[in-house]
Write an enzyme that holds these catalytic residues in place. Structure first.
Site, PDB file in Angstrom:
ATOM      1  N   MET A   1      49.773  47.842  39.641  1.00 51.30           N
ATOM      2  CA  MET A   1      49.043  47.398  38.454  1.00 51.30           C
ATOM      3  C   MET A   1      49.832  46.375  37.641  1.00 51.30           C
ATOM      4  O   MET A   1      50.013  46.523  36.434  1.00 51.30           O
ATOM      5  CB  MET A   1      48.642  48.614  37.605  1.00 51.30           C
ATOM      6  CG  MET A   1      47.818  49.645  38.368  1.00 51.30           C
ATOM      7  SD  MET A   1      46.399  48.966  39.261  1.00 51.30           S
ATOM      8  CE  MET A   1      45.142  49.140  38.016  1.00 51.30           C
ATOM      9  N   ARG A   2      50.310  45.351  38.314  1.00 52.42           N
ATOM     10  CA  ARG A   2      50.988  44.253  37.638  1.00 52.42           C
ATOM     11  C   ARG A   2      50.343  42.944  38.075  1.00 52.42           C
ATOM     12  O   ARG A   2      50.006  42.783  39.256  1.00 52.42           O
ATOM     13  CB  ARG A   2      52.478  44.196  38.026  1.00 52.42           C
ATOM     14  CG  ARG A   2      53.263  45.441  37.716  1.00 52.42           C
ATOM     15  CD  ARG A   2      53.490  45.671  36.255  1.00 52.42           C
ATOM     16  NE  ARG A   2      54.076  44.517  35.565  1.00 52.42           N
ATOM     17  CZ  ARG A   2      54.069  44.347  34.254  1.00 52.42           C
ATOM     18  NH1 ARG A   2      53.481  45.243  33.479  1.00 52.42           N
ATOM     19  NH2 ARG A   2      54.631  43.293  33.694  1.00 52.42           N
TER      20      ARG A   2
ATOM     21  N   ASN B   1      45.512  42.670  48.745  1.00 48.49           N
ATOM     22  CA  ASN B   1      45.195  43.597  47.657  1.00 48.49           C
ATOM     23  C   ASN B   1      43.909  44.330  48.012  1.00 48.49           C
ATOM     24  O   ASN B   1      43.086  43.833  48.768  1.00 48.49           O
ATOM     25  CB  ASN B   1      44.994  42.827  46.343  1.00 48.49           C
ATOM     26  CG  ASN B   1      44.747  43.746  45.170  1.00 48.49           C
ATOM     27  OD1 ASN B   1      45.395  44.784  45.036  1.00 48.49           O
ATOM     28  ND2 ASN B   1      43.801  43.390  44.307  1.00 48.49           N
TER      29      ASN B   1
ATOM     30  N   HIS C   1      40.725  46.021  45.920  1.00 49.73           N
ATOM     31  CA  HIS C   1      40.145  46.099  44.580  1.00 49.73           C
ATOM     32  C   HIS C   1      38.895  46.975  44.644  1.00 49.73           C
ATOM     33  O   HIS C   1      38.035  46.780  45.512  1.00 49.73           O
ATOM     34  CB  HIS C   1      39.780  44.697  44.082  1.00 49.73           C
ATOM     35  CG  HIS C   1      39.181  44.727  42.711  1.00 49.73           C
ATOM     36  ND1 HIS C   1      39.926  44.927  41.584  1.00 49.73           N
ATOM     37  CD2 HIS C   1      37.889  44.651  42.300  1.00 49.73           C
ATOM     38  CE1 HIS C   1      39.137  44.948  40.521  1.00 49.73           C
ATOM     39  NE2 HIS C   1      37.891  44.779  40.930  1.00 49.73           N
TER      40      HIS C   1
ATOM     41  N   LEU D   1      43.436  36.051  39.715  1.00 52.24           N
ATOM     42  CA  LEU D   1      43.337  37.516  39.772  1.00 52.24           C
ATOM     43  C   LEU D   1      42.028  37.982  40.425  1.00 52.24           C
ATOM     44  O   LEU D   1      40.943  37.550  40.033  1.00 52.24           O
ATOM     45  CB  LEU D   1      43.421  38.066  38.341  1.00 52.24           C
ATOM     46  CG  LEU D   1      43.555  39.583  38.212  1.00 52.24           C
ATOM     47  CD1 LEU D   1      44.882  40.067  38.770  1.00 52.24           C
ATOM     48  CD2 LEU D   1      43.395  39.993  36.757  1.00 52.24           C
ATOM     49  N   ASP D   2      42.150  38.852  41.418  1.00 47.43           N
ATOM     50  CA  ASP D   2      40.997  39.469  42.096  1.00 47.43           C
ATOM     51  C   ASP D   2      40.027  38.435  42.677  1.00 47.43           C
ATOM     52  O   ASP D   2      38.818  38.711  42.795  1.00 47.43           O
ATOM     53  CB  ASP D   2      40.220  40.392  41.127  1.00 47.43           C
ATOM     54  CG  ASP D   2      41.051  41.582  40.670  1.00 47.43           C
ATOM     55  OD1 ASP D   2      41.971  41.979  41.402  1.00 47.43           O
ATOM     56  OD2 ASP D   2      40.781  42.107  39.571  1.00 47.43           O
TER      57      ASP D   2
ATOM     58  N   GLU E   1      38.248  53.257  50.777  1.00 47.07           N
ATOM     59  CA  GLU E   1      39.451  52.416  50.757  1.00 47.07           C
ATOM     60  C   GLU E   1      40.453  52.868  51.812  1.00 47.07           C
ATOM     61  O   GLU E   1      41.085  52.048  52.485  1.00 47.07           O
ATOM     62  CB  GLU E   1      40.121  52.476  49.375  1.00 47.07           C
ATOM     63  CG  GLU E   1      39.310  51.809  48.288  1.00 47.07           C
ATOM     64  CD  GLU E   1      40.069  51.690  46.971  1.00 47.07           C
ATOM     65  OE1 GLU E   1      40.946  52.540  46.697  1.00 47.07           O
ATOM     66  OE2 GLU E   1      39.779  50.737  46.226  1.00 47.07           O
TER      67      GLU E   1
HETATM   68  C1  GAR Z   1      42.816  52.111  44.202  1.00 46.99           C
HETATM   69  O1  GAR Z   1      41.550  52.642  44.045  1.00 46.99           O
HETATM   70  C2  GAR Z   1      42.773  50.602  44.126  1.00 46.99           C
HETATM   71  O2  GAR Z   1      41.560  50.069  44.537  1.00 46.99           O
HETATM   72  C3  GAR Z   1      43.002  50.356  42.667  1.00 46.99           C
HETATM   73  O3  GAR Z   1      43.938  51.318  42.270  1.00 46.99           O
HETATM   74  C4  GAR Z   1      43.726  52.501  43.024  1.00 46.99           C
HETATM   75  C5  GAR Z   1      45.076  53.039  43.455  1.00 46.99           C
HETATM   76  O4  GAR Z   1      44.953  54.323  43.978  1.00 46.99           O
HETATM   77  N1  GAR Z   1      43.475  49.025  42.453  1.00 46.99           N
HETATM   78  C6  GAR Z   1      43.118  48.283  41.427  1.00 46.99           C
HETATM   79  O5  GAR Z   1      42.391  48.667  40.542  1.00 46.99           O
HETATM   80  C7  GAR Z   1      43.725  46.889  41.420  1.00 46.99           C
HETATM   81  N2  GAR Z   1      42.986  46.013  40.574  1.00 46.99           N
HETATM   82  P1  GAR Z   1      46.135  54.957  44.839  1.00 46.99           P
HETATM   83  O6  GAR Z   1      47.415  54.822  44.024  1.00 46.99           O
HETATM   84  O7  GAR Z   1      45.726  56.403  44.964  1.00 46.99           O
HETATM   85  O8  GAR Z   1      46.209  54.246  46.156  1.00 46.99           O
END
Ligand code: GAR
Length: 215
Positions: free
Chosen positions: A93-94, A110, A112, A147-148, A177
């Site tokens: 989250m950076r 990444n 998302h 970003l994204d 995911e």
């Molecule tokens: C995931 O759902 C990923 O898609 C999201 O963080 C979660 C991490 O879960 N990423 C974002 O929101 C990035 N913009 P995890 O630590 O259990 O893998």
């Protein structure tokens, strides 16, 4: 079999996607070698998952640096010790600097939790529910400066269930995911999918749209 692709995984939290990679490597389902798990947060549970799996870990705390540039330079130095050929952002989250993206250009992925280009940014599950959308999911994409918004590779799509909560929706998206990220990373790790001239290419052909797996 070809040499496994040396892969760094960057996390900030739970690391359930990291766990999916650990399990897929263990099963021999993907040809990646997880060379380091890096976090900006020393309390990230994912670091424990990595240690349990015998994967080297590294941690640099962003709060110890005056700005994004100096933090990212430290992260680059830490990662370079492991010579990764692929850098997987798994709930990292950076926001990355241009320098970081340029250093690993074409090698950063990444995931998302939305069907990009819809819903970049945070709170995607609640925003999808608020909008009354029929479909939701997650997107694996190359990371570029924006970003994204990097070229997309693979999406997992699910139907939104009427009346479900954001938490329930998030859990279902995360289960998706855990499947699509390993697959997409293996495509990139094997060279089947590449970033060329700012576009995703599969076996040399530009992908006009991401592959969409329906669940
Ligand atoms: C995931 O759902 C990923 O898609 C999201 O963080 C979660 C991490 O879960 N990423 C974002 O929101 C990035 N913009 P995890 O630590 O259990 O893998």
């Amino acid at each position: 079999m070809a040499q496994a692709c040396k892969t760094a995984i960057l996390i900030s939290g739970s690391g359930s996607n990291l766990q999916a990679f650990i399990d897929a490597v263990d099963k021999g389902a993907i040809n990646l070698e997880l060379c380091v798990v890096f976090s900006n947060n020393p309390d990230a549970y994912g670091l424990q998952r990595a240690k349990k799996a015998g994967i080297p870990t590294a941690c640099v705390q962003h709060g110890d640096f005056p700005d994004r540039e100096s933090f990212d330079a430290a992260v680059i130095a830490e990662l370079d010790r492991f010579n990764p050929e692929l850098v997987i952002l798994a709930g990292f989250m950076r926001i990355l600097t241009r320098e970081f993206v340029a250093h690993f250009r074409g090698k950063i992925l990444n995931i998302h939790p939305a069907l990009l280009p819809s819903y970049p940014g945070l709170n995607t599950h609640q925003r999808v529910l608020d909008a009354g959308d029929e479909w939701h999911g997650s997107t694996v994409h190359f990371v570029t400066e924006e970003l994204d918004a990097g070229p997309r590779i693979l999406q997992g799509r699910i139907a939104v269930v009427p009346e479900e909560s954001a938490k329930e929706l998030e859990a279902r998206v995360q289960a998706v995911e855990h499947q699509i990220y390993c697959v997409a990373a293996d495509w990139v790790g094997s060279g089947k999918v590449q970033l060329r001239d700012g576009k995703s290419c599969s076996e040399g052909r530009v992908m006009l749209n991401p592959i969409v797996n329906k669940y």
